[in-house]
Structures are given as C-alpha cells and as structure tokens.
Design a protein around this motif. Structure first.
Motif, mmCIF file in Angstrom:
data_model
loop_
_atom_site.group_PDB
_atom_site.id
_atom_site.type_symbol
_atom_site.label_atom_id
_atom_site.label_comp_id
_atom_site.label_asym_id
_atom_site.label_seq_id
_atom_site.Cartn_x
_atom_site.Cartn_y
_atom_site.Cartn_z
ATOM 1 N N UNK A 472 0.315 -1.291 -0.486
ATOM 2 C CA UNK A 472 0.037 0.342 -0.221
ATOM 3 C C UNK A 472 0.927 1.441 -0.007
ATOM 4 N N UNK A 473 2.536 1.154 -0.180
ATOM 5 C CA UNK A 473 3.196 2.524 0.010
ATOM 6 C C UNK A 473 3.644 2.265 1.169
ATOM 7 N N UNK A 474 3.844 4.074 1.689
ATOM 8 C CA UNK A 474 4.888 4.214 2.659
ATOM 9 C C UNK A 474 3.974 4.564 3.695
ATOM 10 N N UNK A 475 3.314 3.917 4.838
ATOM 11 C CA UNK A 475 2.274 4.796 5.449
ATOM 12 C C UNK A 475 2.893 4.946 6.882
ATOM 13 N N UNK A 476 2.453 6.265 7.593
ATOM 14 C CA UNK A 476 2.349 7.124 9.127
ATOM 15 C C UNK A 476 1.698 6.774 9.706
ATOM 16 N N UNK A 477 1.914 7.313 10.985
ATOM 17 C CA UNK A 477 0.643 7.924 11.578
ATOM 18 C C UNK A 477 -0.548 6.620 12.030
ATOM 19 N N UNK A 478 -1.304 7.501 11.930
ATOM 20 C CA UNK A 478 -2.315 5.954 12.052
ATOM 21 C C UNK A 478 -3.114 5.369 11.144
ATOM 22 N N UNK A 479 -2.483 5.614 9.736
ATOM 23 C CA UNK A 479 -2.592 4.545 8.753
ATOM 24 C C UNK A 479 -1.593 3.838 8.882
ATOM 25 N N UNK A 480 -0.706 3.450 9.594
ATOM 26 C CA UNK A 480 0.972 3.398 9.479
ATOM 27 C C UNK A 480 -0.141 2.035 11.041
ATOM 28 N N UNK A 481 -0.653 2.588 12.202
ATOM 29 C CA UNK A 481 -0.987 1.828 12.381
ATOM 30 C C UNK A 481 -2.106 0.825 12.354
ATOM 31 N N UNK A 482 -2.875 1.229 11.588
ATOM 32 C CA UNK A 482 -4.502 0.916 11.017
ATOM 33 C C UNK A 482 -3.492 -0.370 10.121
ATOM 34 N N UNK A 483 -3.132 -0.043 9.350
ATOM 35 C CA UNK A 483 -2.186 -1.395 7.967
ATOM 36 C C UNK A 483 -1.246 -2.054 8.948
ATOM 37 N N UNK A 484 -0.412 -1.832 10.312
ATOM 38 C CA UNK A 484 0.043 -2.874 10.621
ATOM 39 C C UNK A 484 -1.186 -3.982 11.884
ATOM 40 N N UNK A 485 -2.198 -3.441 12.137
ATOM 41 C CA UNK A 485 -3.147 -3.921 12.548
ATOM 42 C C UNK A 485 -3.903 -4.806 12.172
ATOM 43 N N UNK A 486 -4.117 -4.163 10.860
ATOM 44 C CA UNK A 486 -4.239 -5.360 9.292
ATOM 45 C C UNK A 486 -3.802 -6.376 9.337
ATOM 46 N N UNK A 487 -2.428 -6.262 9.263
ATOM 47 C CA UNK A 487 -1.352 -6.667 8.815
ATOM 48 C C UNK A 487 -1.043 -7.524 9.459
ATOM 49 N N UNK A 488 -1.319 -7.840 11.047
ATOM 50 C CA UNK A 488 -1.363 -8.958 12.036
ATOM 51 C C UNK A 488 -2.414 -9.377 12.215
ATOM 52 N N UNK A 489 -4.234 -8.962 11.464
ATOM 53 C CA UNK A 489 -4.975 -9.615 11.670
ATOM 54 C C UNK A 489 -4.612 -10.439 10.375
ATOM 55 N N UNK A 490 -4.419 -10.688 9.208
ATOM 56 C CA UNK A 490 -4.223 -11.106 8.522
ATOM 57 C C UNK A 490 -2.927 -12.527 8.613
ATOM 58 N N UNK A 491 -2.522 -11.694 9.070
ATOM 59 C CA UNK A 491 -1.257 -12.919 9.444
ATOM 60 C C UNK A 491 -1.625 -14.233 10.416
ATOM 61 N N UNK A 492 -2.390 -13.912 11.229
ATOM 62 C CA UNK A 492 -3.609 -14.786 12.343
ATOM 63 C C UNK A 492 -4.118 -15.297 11.860
ATOM 64 N N UNK A 493 -4.896 -14.850 10.805
ATOM 65 C CA UNK A 493 -5.843 -15.332 9.606
ATOM 66 C C UNK A 493 -5.294 -16.451 8.519
ATOM 67 N N UNK A 494 -3.712 -16.443 8.422
ATOM 68 C CA UNK A 494 -3.601 -17.364 7.672
ATOM 69 C C UNK A 494 -2.015 -17.940 8.602
ATOM 70 N N UNK A 495 -1.800 -18.304 9.945
ATOM 71 C CA UNK A 495 -1.382 -18.999 10.477
ATOM 72 C C UNK A 495 -2.621 -19.725 10.864
ATOM 73 N N UNK A 496 -3.595 -19.793 11.594
ATOM 74 C CA UNK A 496 -5.071 -20.830 12.042
ATOM 75 C C UNK A 496 -4.606 -21.663 10.984
ATOM 76 N N UNK A 497 -5.043 -20.711 9.316
ATOM 77 C CA UNK A 497 -5.559 -21.715 8.135
ATOM 78 C C UNK A 497 -4.511 -23.141 8.014
#
Lengths: 556, 120
Positions: A472-497
């Motif tokens: 999604x490009x270079x992200x900072x601030x809350x966008x970074x935090x949101x993207x990071x949590x989205x990433x964490x969520x995705x990773x968790x789902x991936x691991x669960x799968x």
C-alpha cells in the motif's frame, strides 16, 4: 635591525593576531576614524592593558576630554583608571586649548607640550603614550606652519624616547585625517569605521598600512562591549582544520543507529531543515541534553525563543534542561536577529564561544538571519562561523526553517553544501493528520541509513520508528497503525489456516497408519498361503495409494 | 580655567577692553599679574624675557607682577597653567585670562589686549 620587527602587544583581543603581534614598538601608530568610532577607547584600552597585563606603564595626553571625565567614562567599561593612576602606572595630562585665549606675538615652538609629555612619561616610567586627539592643536594654535613642523619634531622625539605611541585622528573627507597628520606617522595606520547598514550599526577595522611587516588587509568587524574592544579576525580562515574521528551521540539512539551507529562526528557541522513544527528544536534539545549529560558544555544560540520558553517547551517532551543551566554546562544566548548587524552577530557568537568554550554549539534557527542580510551575506557569515567552529573542534548544530512550498533539498540561506550532516524532517499529510518523518540526506564520512523513519514526539522525547512499507506504499501515523493491525489480523488468519491444515493432515496420517497396522497384523496371521499373500499384496497396493494421497511416504 | 566662554568671546573681550580702558584712564593703577614661561635659556627665551620686561616697564610701570618660569625646571607649573607653547606670556589678572605665545617681538596685539595702548 631587529628593532624594526619588534612589536608591542595591545592586549586587544584579535588585533594582535591581525597585526602579527601588535603595534610597532617604539613608534607612533595612527588610529583614525569618524566620531564615535572608538578611537579614544582604543587608546585607553591600549594603556590600561599595557599597565595591567604587560607591565608597561602609560601616559594618556588628552586634548579633548578632561581627566575626570575620562576616569568616569572608562569606569563603566571596567577600567579602573583612578586605581592605576594612584598606583603610578598611568598618568593623564589634560591639555586644554582655548583658542580665544591664545594670541601669537612672534616666534614660538611647542616646547611646553614636549616638556609636559616628557614630565608625564618620566613620572610613571611610561613605555606607552596616547595622544588623543592631537589635531585639536590645529584649532588652538594660530600658526599652522610652526605647528606642522613641531608635530614632525614631536613624533621624531617620541621615537627617540622609544615609547610606543598611539595617535588618534578624526577622519576627514577624502583623507584619513582632517589635517593630514598621517603624513607624519608613516609606520602604522589603522582605520576604524562605524557605518550604518540598513539602520544597523556595524563597526569595522582596517589596517591601512603597517610598514615592515605583513598584516591582514581585510576589514575586520569589531565590537565594543563591557570588556572593551574586541576584533575578530574571522575572515582569514582557511580549510586547514583537522578532521576528528571521535563521535558525538545525537541523544536519540535510533538516530545514532541511522548515522552509522555512533552519531555525529565531533567538530562536524550538522544541519536540520524542516518546515514549521517538524521538531527541529527538539533534535537540538536532545543533542544539548546528551552533551551536558557527558559533562561537556553546550552553547545554545536562540534567535526565536527565550530561554525559559525553550526550557518549558522541552520539558513537555521530557527533556529537562534546567539542571544543566544551573550547573553552567548549558548557556543560552537569546537575541532577536534584528538587534545587530550580521557581522556583529558573528562577533558576538564567536566571543561567546571563546568565553564559554563549549564542545557543542546550537544555532536555532539560522533561517532567521535572512531578515538582516541577503542570502550571500548570511552564507558568508555562516561559512566563517562553521570554519571557526571546525578549527576549534566544536560540533555545530544548525536548524533551518524551510517554507513548505520549497523543495526539501533547498535551504533559503543556501548553506547545505557547507554542512557535513544534513537531516531533513518533514511532515506528511494523509487522512487528515500530519506525521513527521526524518531522513538523513547526507552525512559525510560515515555509513548512514538511506531510509525514512517516522519521527514521534512523545513525553519521553523524540522516538524514531520504522515506517510501514508494503504494497500500500509508505504509511505513517494512524494509517501505519491501522495497516499494521490489518497485517497482524491477516497474519493471524493465515496462521490459523495453516494450523488447521496441519491438524487435518495429522488426523489423516494417524488414520492411515492405523489402517496399515491393521493390515500388517492381518498379513502376519495368514503367512505362507498364496491366497493370503495375494490378498496382502492387494492390501499393500491400497495402502500405498492412500499414502500417496496423504503425502506421507514413510507410511510404507 | 574659563571653559564655556567661547560663545561670549567677542562681547566679553569688548566689554572687558572697555572696562580696562576706563579703569586705566580713571585710576591708572590696575594691577597686572603675568607669568612668562620659557623653555631653557635659548636666544628665543632671552629675547622673550627682554621683550616682556621692556613692555612691562614701558606700559605697566609700577602696577605689574612678572614671574619668569623655566618649564624645564618646573614642568608641573606648565601643566597647571596649561602651557603648550614656549615662550608663553600668561596674563592671569586682570581677567580674562590670556596667553600670548611667541617671543613678544610683535607687541601690538598684546597692547590691544592689555588695553594699555591708548594710555601711552
């Protein structure tokens, strides 16, 4: 003869360096300049320093100011003239000439003046003489022909006496002095200048001539303050400084990491540019704090904020500078740029550096200096300042405000090429918020990070974190935090799968193994009979097929 | 030492001269206190001393005090009297104070200033 080269130190800071050791010993020196240019002060300082610091007594012959006035005037400059007079180290003779009282009635000479001067010289055993301003004689003595002849004789007589003389003269239009006395004083002539540039007073000094010696030929700015006269030969610098390998931590560990892990070079110049509110001063405060923590001194020259304002503001990001101010490790010098001319700023800054001998100097911000000079002038001042800091091995830290519309790689004062390390702090505006990011644009002589870091001003000071770099490009601030949590969520789902799949295979494997075990045991009971063997083979083939499907070859 | 007198220069001299003229003609007994500063016994000094004595005897006989000072012998007196040139004849009294520099070979300006010319 060696006498031609021997010099008398004036003790005036800086002047002895330009003249290569002082004024010509045993000879007269002419100091000329307009009214208020500091001629009398120069003369008096020459005598006071001589008597106080070099054990050379002096005579001040004043043609303009009364001795009592002189004592009073110089008391405000910390020259205790009456004390020196009482100790017989200094003699003042006030020569009062009232034109209306004088009438010429025939041949005469100025032997009376010679006698008085000789008497004063002998009374204190003077080695230094000041005549201030001898041109007053021209208005008092009616016969100019005799006067000129007598002046010539006077200077010759002073030379014979072997006293080092300073003669002051009022500057005339088109000539150095109003009455042309420079023709009698041929050894050394110094011109003092006091001019106004855009309503700002600037004092300059120039050595017009100095016979028999090399000397600085430029115009040097000088300063008259509570310590008297100081000349700063900051124009005569070369690129001869030694480069230091020692490092100075920035006060921010992540920034140290970005700069090859150790921070700035000692004695290097650092520029931080950024638009308003990007945290330039905070970086400066970090450096100041870390410098003081090591027990080194830091000089903070602030052109925008007062001392208490800086201290208060920096407390809000967890940097308490007050204790260091109290311990005299940190010195603030807060002044508006418009108070003096540029040259004067340079002189004052250099003088402070000389006095306080810091290991780090912060100027916050240099962009403000543009209000009192054009880009070329500011650049020249800063070049000289940077050079003088480098010669002294002092780390210089500059902040520079750049307007948002400008290119980030461009400073208004055009000094970036002078700097060894250039850090740029910017704000990135996305999704209704501004986030600060920091780049190291250049840092000479060290491996430095080419990556952008997010710059967070917290209650614990400046913190640098990695920015989010992803599809999604270079992200900072809350966008970074949101993207990071989205990433964490995705990773968790991936691991669960993945885990689910693993569990599924495990179950199938166990089932297959159980089946094999069953078949084996069945084959073991019917051993030796062809019928069972065949059936066993068929079973084995079935088991192999199952194993292939389940992907576990060890099942066979 | 009269310091701020410059502005009144012309009028001061004029009035004083007038006063002296009057005083001199009326009483003829105005006392003159004079000092002659010379630098050593040079021919010029001797000439000045001679001229001064002659002048006093001729015009101010019986009503003057003339002191002759060698600045080499008494430099501090030269300083006190604010003498820079030699020879210098200082007229202390009557006021205003006046310094006649030179060897007094040209007595005309002195006589005008001493306000005794008319008397002779």
């Amino acid at each position: 003869m060696s006498k031609e080269l021997s010099k008398t130190r004036t003790g005036v800071s800086g002047l002895d360096e330009i003249t290569g050791g002082g004024l010509p010993q045993g000879r007269p020196t002419l100091i000329c300049g307009g009214p208020g240019s500091g001629k009398t002060l120069f003369g008096m300082e020459f005598l006071v320093r001589g008597a106080r610091d070099f054990g050379e007594n002096g005579v001040f012959m004043s043609f303009e100011e009364r001795d009592t006035d002189l004592v009073q005037n110089f008391a405000s400059l910390g020259f205790e003239i009456d004390g020196l007079i009482a100790a017989e180290k200094l003699a003042i003779d006030y020569v009062h000439i009232e034109r209306s009282e004088i009438l010429e009635t025939g041949e005469f000479d100025l032997e009376g003046l010679f006698v008085r001067l000789g008497f004063a010289i002998d009374s204190v055993g003077a080695k230094r003489v000041v005549l201030d301003t001898i041109e007053a004689l021209f208005s008092g003595i009616p016969n100019e022909g005799i006067l000129r002849a007598e002046l010539r004789r006077l200077f010759r007589w002073l030379k014979e006496k072997g006293v080092t003389t300073v003669i002051t003269g009022e500057q005339g239009s088109g000539s150095l002095t109003r009455h042309g006395i420079e023709e009698y004083v041929s050894d050394c002539v110094i011109l003092l200048d006091h001019r106004m540039i855009e309503q700002v007073a600037t004092r300059r000094l120039r050595i017009v001539k100095y016979r028999g010696t090399s000397h600085g030929t430029n115009e040097y700015p000088f300063l008259i303050d509570e310590d008297g006269f100081s000349v700063l030969p900051i124009t005569s610098l070369g690129l001869t400084h030694k480069a230091d390998n020692e490092r100075v931590p920035t006060g921010i560990s992540r920034l140290d990491t970005m700069l090859g892990g150790k921070g700035y070079f000692r004695g290097s110049s650092i520029l931080v540019t950024g638009t308003a509110g990007t945290g330039k001063s905070s970086l400066a405060a970090h450096l100041a704090k870390s410098t003081c923590e090591r027990g080194e001194r830091c000089l903070y020259l602030a052109f925008e904020e007062s001392e208490s304002q800086i201290i208060r503001n920096m407390k809000s990001i967890g940097i308490d500078l007050q204790p260091y101010v109290e311990k005299e490790l940190l010195l603030f010098h807060n002044v508006r740029p418009t108070v003096f001319g540029l040259e004067m700023h340079l002189v004052i800054m250099s003088k402070l550096v000389e006095k306080f001998s810091p290991s780090v100097v912060v100027i916050d911000p240099i962009s403000n200096l543009i209000s009192i000079g054009n880009q070329g002038e500011v650049k020249s001042i800063l070049t000289r300042f940077v050079d003088s800091m480098k010669l002294k091995g002092i780390t210089a830290f500059f902040t520079c405000l750049i307007s948002g519309s400008k290119d980030v790689d461009e400073t208004e004062v055009g000094v970036s090429s002078l700097m060894d390390t250039w850090i740029s702090v910017q704000t990135i505006e996305t999704n209704g918020e501004r986030n600060r990011v920091l780049y190291v644009i250049k840092s000479r002589g060290m491996a430095h990070s080419n990556q952008v870091r997010e710059f967070i001003l917290s209650s614990k000071g400046v913190q640098l974190t990695d920015v989010y770099v992803g599809p999604a490009g270079v992200l900072t601030g809350s966008a970074r935090i949101a993207q990071e949590s989205r990433d964490r969520q995705a990773e968790r789902e991936y691991r669960e799968r993945i885990d689910g799949k693993k569990r599924e295979f495990e179950t199938r494997k166990l089932a297959a193994e159980a089946q094999i075990a069953q078949i084996r045991s069945a084959a073991g009971t019917g051993k030796g009979t062809g019928k069972f063997y065949r059936r066993g083979r068929r079973k084995k083939a079935v088991a192999e097929r199952t194993a292939d499907r389940s992907g576990s070859p060890e099942a066979c | 030492m009269p310091g701020g007198r410059k502005g009144l220069l012309m009028s001061a001299i004029k009035t004083t001269t007038e006063i002296f003229e009057e005083a001199a003609t009326r009483e003829g007994s105005q006392r003159f206190v004079l000092s002659l500063f010379v630098a050593g016994l040079t021919p010029r000094s001797l000439k000045a001393i001679e001229n001064a004595k002659e002048l006093c005897e001729q015009y101010l006989k019986g009503r003057y005090e003339l002191e002759i000072i060698d600045v080499y012998q008494q430099p501090e007196l030269a300083r006190e009297a604010q003498v820079i040139a030699a020879p210098t004849l200082v007229k202390h009294l009557p006021l205003p104070l006046q310094r006649f520099i030179g060897d007094l070979s040209d007595p005309e300006p002195i006589l005008i200033r001493l306000a005794v010319k008319n008397e002779s």
